[in-house]
Design a protein around this motif. Structure first.
Motif, PDB file in Angstrom:
ATOM      1  N   VAL A 136      33.482  16.108 -17.455  1.00 42.84           N
ATOM      2  CA  VAL A 136      34.789  16.330 -17.540  1.00 42.84           C
ATOM      3  C   VAL A 136      35.358  16.313 -16.321  1.00 42.84           C
ATOM      4  N   GLU A 140      38.442  13.650 -14.445  1.00 41.91           N
ATOM      5  CA  GLU A 140      39.618  14.298 -14.001  1.00 41.91           C
ATOM      6  C   GLU A 140      39.621  14.200 -12.400  1.00 41.91           C
ATOM      7  N   ASP A 146      42.011  12.088 -18.347  1.00 40.14           N
ATOM      8  CA  ASP A 146      41.515  13.162 -19.160  1.00 40.14           C
ATOM      9  C   ASP A 146      40.599  12.609 -20.281  1.00 40.14           C
ATOM     10  N   GLY A 149      36.753  15.432 -22.346  1.00 40.08           N
ATOM     11  CA  GLY A 149      37.070  17.088 -22.349  1.00 40.08           C
ATOM     12  C   GLY A 149      36.233  17.885 -23.099  1.00 40.08           C
ATOM     13  N   MET A 162      37.814  12.099 -25.389  1.00 42.63           N
ATOM     14  CA  MET A 162      39.047  12.681 -26.320  1.00 42.63           C
ATOM     15  C   MET A 162      39.666  11.540 -27.307  1.00 42.63           C
ATOM     16  N   LYS A 165      42.944  10.064 -25.970  1.00 42.90           N
ATOM     17  CA  LYS A 165      43.108   9.691 -24.682  1.00 42.90           C
ATOM     18  C   LYS A 165      42.444   8.381 -24.189  1.00 42.90           C
TER      19      LYS A 165
END
Ligand code: FES
Length: 195
Positions: A136, A140, A146, A149, A162, A165
């Motif tokens: 994660v 980032e 992102d 996550g 995600m 995303k």
């Protein structure tokens, strides 16, 4: 470069001012276990496996060595009884969800044979994710997105690509190789179109 002098496990050690106790200890040859520390990422102090006992005068306490800076005159114990006790507790907490990989290895190292905790659903296969968050944080801080996550809370908390995303993923694939437990590949199908 300014240096400071401290004692680690009784050995006098010099370290660069501003360095972490973890880096100073490792440079002196002491093996402190870590899950969430990575040389490419800012230290986060998440997993707490790097806890050490520091003493100043008559007072001692436990600190996360990856985020605690070296200080002149500090005395550090990396494997005191208090340190081992907290590491055993952390291992017990994670053992039901991540019995193999780094947690399994730490369980052997610290003599933890079983955990007093169990999965919510004992029939469920353990995810083998230690929730260290390296994937994660890499996405980032370095990947610039992102796309990876955390989902859920408590024992249901898990790492995922995600679904909404996907366009932030640059397909660097670092989340696969940075994974402590090597299980990241199991989530690859979340992005079915990736090359
Ligand atoms: Fe320090 Fe994880 S390595 S808290």
């Amino acid at each position: 470069m300014k240096t400071v002098t401290l004692k680690i496990n009784g050995l006098e050690v010099s370290a660069r001012e501003g360095a972490s106790v973890l880096d100073a200890a490792r440079a002196a040859g002491f093996d402190i276990p870590t899950l969430c520390s990575h040389e490419e990422l800012e230290p986060a102090g998440v997993c707490r496996f790097c806890m050490v006992e520091i003493t100043r005068g008559t007072k001692s306490r436990l600190v996360a060595s990856c985020v605690y800076p070296v200080e002149n005159g500090l005395e550090v114990q990396t494997e005191s009884d208090r340190v081992k006790k907290i590491r055993r507790m952390l291992i017990e907490l994670l053992l039901p969800v991540a019995p193999s990989g780094p947690i399994g290895a730490l369980a052997k190292r610290y003599g933890v044979e079983k955990s007093r905790f169990e999965l919510d659903n004992p029939g469920q296969a353990p995810a083998n994710c230690s929730l260290c968050g390296l994937c994660v944080r890499y996405c980032e801080q370095i990947g610039g997105g992102d796309a990876v996550g955390f989902l859920g809370r408590g024992v249901s908390r898990k790492v995922a690509l995600m679904p909404d995303k996907g366009d932030e993923c640059v397909f660097c694939r670092k989340c696969y190789s940075i994974c402590n437990s090597g299980r990241f590949v199991e989530m690859a199908e979340v992005f079915p179109d990736q090359p």
